[in-house]
Design a protein around this motif. Structure first.
Motif: not given
Length: 825
Positions: A458, A463, A604
């Motif tokens: 992120s 995100q 992620s």
């Protein structure tokens, strides 16, 4: 070099028009070259084109087309209305010229009805045996003449062992959802997946295709699907657009706020509008030249270099504060404008040149990184630091010459010497301040083991953006990732080999595997179907004998489903549902080979993607070559590996480069170490402070450390240089130089601090960590370092005084008393 700078500055002061015309021409050329600069926030472009993961992405796009989807989500409708919306919209989306196909239904029904064909013949025989044994047992118990001698339990019809054996396979995962539509009745949500022709990396195409989809949605009468029905768009294409818009907005806001804050501080610092213009004119010219070079060399900016204007502006203003501050001080002593200009650029300008060279070298070390964002940041920032010094030498003396020719004389408030009270406090409490600082830094060093690195991607992609949040919701609804990895193959034989190896690796790793399931078109068509059909017919005959009246409703439903499964006919690839077959078809049609590997881990999670890259890479094809694996997860894994590999070398290289450069330019190792000491101490203090502030390193803010090394050493250089000059008074030098150091570090902090306003978490973390670093360095430069210098200076004077005394006095100082002189003969 110092005298050359002073002479050049004096020349530009005498001939201001020529210097300013040259500066203006260069600025116009720079702005023209930079006018077409664009922002490229694509993750793939962070890595060199030579990397396997980058080349694989390009190969994938050539053969497979776009990776990812334009995802249309309909919300707040009843299940029937949601299905009708999907059925109505799908053909209209498919009619768009840039859409290859639209997927609205799952292959669940097809694979459930043909599920028994995916069992081996041996397992089908076992199913038949268990059913036959149970029916035999039931018939025996139904016979009134039968007498059981051993209370034998009923043969089990539990097939959980077989279900477990085939669980996790592609067919099981694809048929596990009860609904044929991508629909969540509880959330009142339905999903349509539209596959575009071209990659989402082409931002212009992304805007075009998403705009066309939005146009189709605007033409629909959504009210017929329910009063509160509405639509949203997510997927790779929308996410790229949102990320680009976010960074563009962050650049505009951060740059504007940084400019305003620098203006306000300069007004407060100099209390003169003209002085503010004198500082900013060279900075503006230097930035125009720098971005002109960027336009010629790169043609675009990336996630980091987009913010270099604010950062370089803050760093450049620091030079102006020192130079103009020294100029005003000299004018206050009665020097002429040209003489003050020459003197300022000879000594203070020399220190500025040293600090700029050191900072540039540090940035150039960062420019050796293979990570494109770091490399371009390092090169552009390094060149920018040197260009800014050139701009100051060319523009500032010329403007000073021009305004002095017009009769400008600095106000007394600008040139008066104000003694800093802190200077007196440091002089009288230098030992106590040094001891307290040492204890505080030692305490912070105890926190170093708690320092952590955040592997969340992120920091590279926000995100929290609405499209990213909705995308995760869609993934949960679908049941697996929308963006699998793709293993490129050229034949069915290669597909089968890849599937076997990856499935074996998944089984070997067990719960630690990062693979959800793996599928190829061939793996979705089972072998030996004719042989299995014979067994299924035999099972079907047994099922006809099952007494339905003795079954529970649930068992009756299972029996009906099983009877349908045994009647399923063999099938080929052509019989597979379109929603399945299309995913394996490239631009050249179904003949091209692909194996899809769906990740079980969150993409992620940098650590998980690193493990996944190890799990799926290195698969051997039948000819001995290594299969090519493509996907953004591979790019992310390479970024993780690169940062982990390069970070120690960049940090060590930056430190050694700064030390050597200062040693050479300042003329002595001791002086260089002394100037570097505040930077080193403040960095270690920051590292110890980070766990207490709940701050972690990530893939972007790790670059702050070499940046701090290069940009904070100039404060020590300026202070040491001024104190080393003959007949310097500590309090007077501290008052003048400390004010400039404070201003320089604050404006540098403003440049980076503008990133605190960014919505992007990675850029925000850069601003936060940089400001903690500048703040700690400011505290050490204003308190700890001056106190330490006074302590060292006092010890040096005592040592010299003791060394210069006669031997008897030396011994008296040591408490031994004088020795009697030896009598003469």
């Amino acid at each position: 070099m110092e005298h050359a700078m002073g002479a050049l500055a004096a020349h530009n002061h005498r001939r201001p028009v020529i210097a300013l015309v040259c500066a203006l021409l260069l600025s116009v050329m720079g702005l023209l070259a930079a006018r077409h600069l664009s922002l490229n926030a694509n993750l793939v472009n962070l890595l060199p084109q030579s990397f396997e993961s980058v080349q694989a992405i390009h190969t994938l796009e050539e053969r497979f087309g776009a990776q990812g989807w334009v995802v249309v989500v309909g919300e707040d409708g009843d299940p029937a209305q949601l299905q009708r919306f999907a059925d109505d919209l799908a053909p209209k989306l498919e009619a768009l010229p840039g859409i290859r196909y639209v997927e609205i239904t799952r292959p669940s029904s097809f694979f459930r009805s043909h599920a028994l064909y995916f069992l081996s013949p041996e397992d089908l025989k076992e199913v038949e045996r268990r059913i036959d044994a149970r029916l035999t047992w039931e018939r025996q118990r139904a016979n009134p003449l039968f007498v059981s001698l051993d209370d034998e339990p009923a043969p089990s019809l539990d097939f959980s062992d077989l279900e477990k054996k085939y669980a996790g396979g592609a067919v099981t995962r694809l048929s596990s959802h009860p609904s044929d539509y991508y629909l969540d009745p509880a959330a009142r949500r339905v999903v349509l997946l539209a596959k575009p022709e071209t990659s989402s990396a082409d931002l212009t195409y992304s805007r075009q295709i998403v705009g066309e989809v939005q146009g189709v949605l605007r033409q629909q009468d959504l009210s017929k699907y329910g009063p509160g029905f509405h639509t949203e768009i997510t997927g790779s294409f929308q996410k790229k657009m949102d990320q680009q818009s976010q960074i563009t907005r962050d650049v505009a806001v951060s740059s504007t706020v940084a400019t305003v804050l620098v203006l306000l501080y300069l007004l407060l610092h100099f209390r003169s509008v003209l002085a503010v213009g004198l500082v900013l004119a060279p900075v503006g010219a230097g930035l125009a030249w720098t971005y002109g070079l960027v336009g010629v060399a790169y043609g675009q900016v990336n996630l980091l270099t987009a913010f270099l204007g604010a950062i370089l502006g803050g760093l450049g203003v620091e030079h102006g504060i020192h130079l103009l501050g020294r100029y005003l001080a000299l004018r206050g002593e009665g020097r002429s404008s040209e003489e003050a200009t020459r003197e300022s650029f000879t000594h203070t300008g020399g220190a500025a040149l040293v600090s700029a060279l050191v900072a540039a070298l540090t940035f150039f070390i960062l420019g050796t990184s293979q990570l494109r964002a770091f490399r371009e940041f390092g090169v552009i920032a390094g060149v920018g630091m040197l260009v800014l010094i050139l701009a100051y030498v060319l523009v500032l003396p010329a403007v000073l010459g021009l305004v002095s020719h017009w009769g400008w004389v600095p106000r007394a408030s600008s040139t008066e010497k104000v003694e800093a009270p802190l200077g007196r406090v440091i002089t009288h409490r230098r030992g106590l301040l040094t001891l307290m600082s040492a204890l505080i830094v030692a305490g912070l060093l105890t926190q170093l083991p708690r320092l952590r690195f955040d592997y969340d991607i992120s920091s590279l992609q926000d995100q929290r953006l609405p499209s990213f949040v909705l995308d995760r919701v869609v993934n949960q609804l679908i049941g697996y990732s929308q963006v699998p990895l793709v293993v490129l193959t050229n034949s069915r034989e290669e597909e089968a080999a890849v599937v076997r190896q990856i499935q074996a690796r998944k089984q070997q790793r067990g719960a630690d595997s990062t693979v959800d399931f793996v599928a190829s078109l061939a793996s979705l068509v089972p072998e030996r179907q004719q042989e299995k059909q014979v067994i299924l017919k035999d099972i079907g005959k047994l099922l006809k004998s099952v007494p339905e009246n003795q079954l529970t409703p649930e068992q009756g439903q299972q029996l009906a489903e099983l009877r349908g499964q045994v009647q399923a006919r063999p099938f080929t690839e052509a019989d597979l549902p379109d929603s399945v077959r299309q995913q394996f078809e490239g631009r050249d049609g179904p003949g091209t080979g692909f194996v899809l590997v769906y990740p079980s881990a969150d993409q992620s999670d940098g650590k998980a993607m690193r493990r996944m890259a190890k799990e799926v890479r290195g698969v051997k094809l039948p000819d001995g070559q290594t299969a090519v694996v493509a996907g953004e997860a591979m790019v992310q894994a390479d970024i993780v590996n690169m940062v982990a590999h390069e970070a120690p070398f960049i940090l060590m290289g930056s430190t050694l480069t700064v030390l050597v450069a200062m040693w050479v330019t300042l003329g002595g190792l001791r002086t260089a170490l002394l100037c570097l000491m505040p930077t080193a101490v403040s960095l270690f203090a920051v590292l110890g402070l980070m766990p207490l502030l709940h701050m972690e390193f990530n893939y972007l803010n790790i670059l702050v450390i070499p940046v701090l090394i290069g940009t904070t050493v100039d404060a020590g250089v300026h202070l040491i240089t001024r104190l080393a000059s003959p007949r310097s008074d500590f309090v007077r030098v501290y008052s003048e130089t400390g004010k400039a150091i404070c201003g320089g570090l604050l404006t540098s902090a403003v440049g980076f601090g503008a990133l605190l306003l960014a919505d992007h978490p990675g850029l925000n973390s850069i601003g936060a960590l940089a400001n903690v670093g500048f703040g700690m360095n400011l505290l050490i430069m204003l308190v700890t370092f001056p106190a330490l210098l006074l302590v060292l200076s006092e010890r040096k004077r005592r040592h010299r005084a003791v060394s210069s005394r006669p031997r008897g006095e030396h011994l008296m100082d040591e408490g031994q008393g004088p020795q009697r002189p030896t009598p003469s003969p």
